[in-house]
Enzyme design. Structure first.
Site, PDB file in Angstrom:
ATOM      1  N   GLY A   1       3.631   2.072   7.900  1.00 33.81           N
ATOM      2  CA  GLY A   1       2.328   2.448   8.438  1.00 33.81           C
ATOM      3  C   GLY A   1       1.989   3.909   8.225  1.00 33.81           C
TER       4      GLY A   1
ATOM      5  N   THR B   1       0.849  -1.202   0.000  1.00 33.50           N
ATOM      6  CA  THR B   1       0.000   0.000   0.000  1.00 33.50           C
ATOM      7  C   THR B   1       0.883   1.251   0.000  1.00 33.50           C
ATOM      8  OG1 THR B   1      -1.792  -1.117   1.155  1.00 33.50           O
ATOM      9  CG2 THR B   1      -1.700   1.274   1.403  1.00 33.50           C
ATOM     10  N   GLY B   2       0.401   2.301  -0.656  1.00 43.39           N
ATOM     11  CA  GLY B   2       1.121   3.561  -0.619  1.00 43.39           C
ATOM     12  C   GLY B   2       1.416   4.073  -2.014  1.00 43.39           C
TER      13      GLY B   2
ATOM     14  N   GLU C   1      -0.585  -5.039   6.333  1.00 43.08           N
ATOM     15  CA  GLU C   1       0.738  -5.207   5.706  1.00 43.08           C
ATOM     16  C   GLU C   1       1.584  -6.214   6.486  1.00 43.08           C
ATOM     17  OE1 GLU C   1       1.392  -0.857   3.585  1.00 43.08           O
ATOM     18  OE2 GLU C   1       1.967  -1.098   5.666  1.00 43.08           O
TER      19      GLU C   1
ATOM     20  N   THR D   1       4.244   4.429  -3.535  1.00 40.08           N
ATOM     21  CA  THR D   1       5.256   3.680  -4.296  1.00 40.08           C
ATOM     22  C   THR D   1       4.668   2.349  -4.759  1.00 40.08           C
ATOM     23  OG1 THR D   1       6.833   4.656  -2.727  1.00 40.08           O
ATOM     24  CG2 THR D   1       7.707   3.053  -4.302  1.00 40.08           C
TER      25      THR D   1
ATOM     26  N   LYS E   1      14.366   7.489   2.102  1.00 45.21           N
ATOM     27  CA  LYS E   1      13.854   6.628   3.176  1.00 45.21           C
ATOM     28  C   LYS E   1      14.980   5.872   3.897  1.00 45.21           C
ATOM     29  CE  LYS E   1       9.402   7.076   1.777  1.00 45.21           C
ATOM     30  NZ  LYS E   1       8.595   6.009   1.251  1.00 45.21           N
TER      31      LYS E   1
ATOM     32  N   ASP F   1       8.478   3.447   5.153  1.00 48.49           N
ATOM     33  CA  ASP F   1       8.650   4.859   5.517  1.00 48.49           C
ATOM     34  C   ASP F   1      10.080   5.182   5.910  1.00 48.49           C
ATOM     35  OD1 ASP F   1       5.891   5.775   5.231  1.00 48.49           O
ATOM     36  OD2 ASP F   1       5.503   4.294   6.784  1.00 48.49           O
TER      37      ASP F   1
HETATM   38  C1  5RP Z   1       1.379   2.133   4.323  1.00 48.82           C
HETATM   39  C2  5RP Z   1       2.836   1.964   4.305  1.00 48.82           C
HETATM   40  C3  5RP Z   1       3.563   2.437   3.113  1.00 48.82           C
HETATM   41  O1  5RP Z   1       4.203   1.367   2.514  1.00 48.82           O
HETATM   42  C4  5RP Z   1       4.547   3.471   3.526  1.00 48.82           C
HETATM   43  O2  5RP Z   1       3.848   4.478   4.210  1.00 48.82           O
HETATM   44  C5  5RP Z   1       5.286   4.063   2.332  1.00 48.82           C
HETATM   45  O3  5RP Z   1       4.393   4.771   1.556  1.00 48.82           O
HETATM   46  P1  5RP Z   1       4.850   5.656   0.332  1.00 48.82           P
HETATM   47  O4  5RP Z   1       5.364   4.712  -0.701  1.00 48.82           O
HETATM   48  O5  5RP Z   1       3.591   6.381  -0.088  1.00 48.82           O
HETATM   49  O6  5RP Z   1       5.906   6.603   0.826  1.00 48.82           O
HETATM   50  O7  5RP Z   1       3.452   1.438   5.203  1.00 48.82           O
HETATM   51  O8  5RP Z   1       0.843   1.736   5.546  1.00 48.82           O
END
Ligand code: 5RP
Length: 223
Positions: free
Chosen positions: A94, A25-26, A102, A28, A120, A83
């Site tokens: 998260g 999720t997210g 996840e 990326t 990151k 993150d």
């Molecule tokens: C969602 C997550 C995401 O994988 C994490 O926040 C990274 O997101 P992004 O790719 O938008 O930076 O843990 O719960």
């Protein structure tokens, strides 16, 4: 092409015919799912296990066949964002609020790949606030406990400034820790608290990290 798209598409290359794939999720993971949707259209045969309602919606719109986590023995490969990733490859996840699903999906996976841009990658975890998913009933009790321990909790709100509710129906408190001296100890303490459903420390979990730089992609095989 932006960096998130670069790593999302690179990760999609790891997916092979016949695999059961955990879909993260997210912003990326979004590009991973798009790339897989394209490959499915071209004939790739996979089944996806989604980690959030958002990803489920996206995968369905791309006609990626999905299967419930209950109905698989194991997941071959899960690809997700992160993150923060420390020098010893521990993670905070998260930020997008999907940490519980996840982690359930990652725990059922033979191999886990994280896809990130190089911002990151950190030496030590903690600059990113640590998400902790908690039961909504009496949540202020835990909130006060975190406050009393100096963990600087902030209750997560949604875009309309209402309390953010996860797909599992819980609240999230983000702990503004600045730096986490001992992630294993902190994880164990959080795991032991009644009312804590899950936390965003993903420890000893990732096998490969795909890091995107301005104009290159780096593959780090961790275990
Ligand atoms: C969602 C997550 C995401 O994988 C994490 O926040 C990274 O997101 P992004 O790719 O938008 O930076 O843990 O719960």
């Amino acid at each position: 092409m932006n960096i998130k798209q670069m790593v999302g598409e690179k990760a999609a290359e790891y997916v092979e015919d016949g695999m059961i794939v955990g879909l993260g999720t997210g912003s990326t993971a979004y590009y991973l799912v798009e790339a897989l949707g394209k490959r499915v259209k071209e004939g790739l045969k996979i089944k996806g296990v989604t980690t959030s309602s958002r990803t489920k919606e996206q995968a369905e719109s791309l006609n990626i066949p999905l299967v419930d986590l209950n109905d698989v023995e194991k997941i071959d490969l899960t690809i997700d964002g992160s993150d923060e990733i420390s020098a010893d490859y521990q993670g905070i996840k998260g930020g997008g609020g999907a940490l519980l699903f996840e982690k359930l999906v990652a725990n059922a996976s033979e191999k886990v790949i994280w896809i990130v841009d190089d911002s990151k990658m950190v030496i030590r975890l903690g600059a990113f606030p640590l998400p902790v998913e908690i039961v909504s009933f009496g949540y202020k009790q835990l909130f006060r406990l975190f406050e009393s321990k100096g963990l600087k909790p902030v209750l997560r709100l949604d875009d309309s400034k209402e309390i953010y509710v996860t797909d599992g129906g819980h609240y999230i408190v983000d702990l503004h820790l600045n730096t986490i001296e001992n992630p294993i100890e902190l994880a164990a303490w959080l795991d032991g608290l009644t009312g804590v459903i899950e936390h965003g420390l993903f420890l000893n979990m990732v096998h490969t990290v795909i890091v995107g730089h301005e104009d290159s992609v780096e593959i780090l095989d961790v275990r």
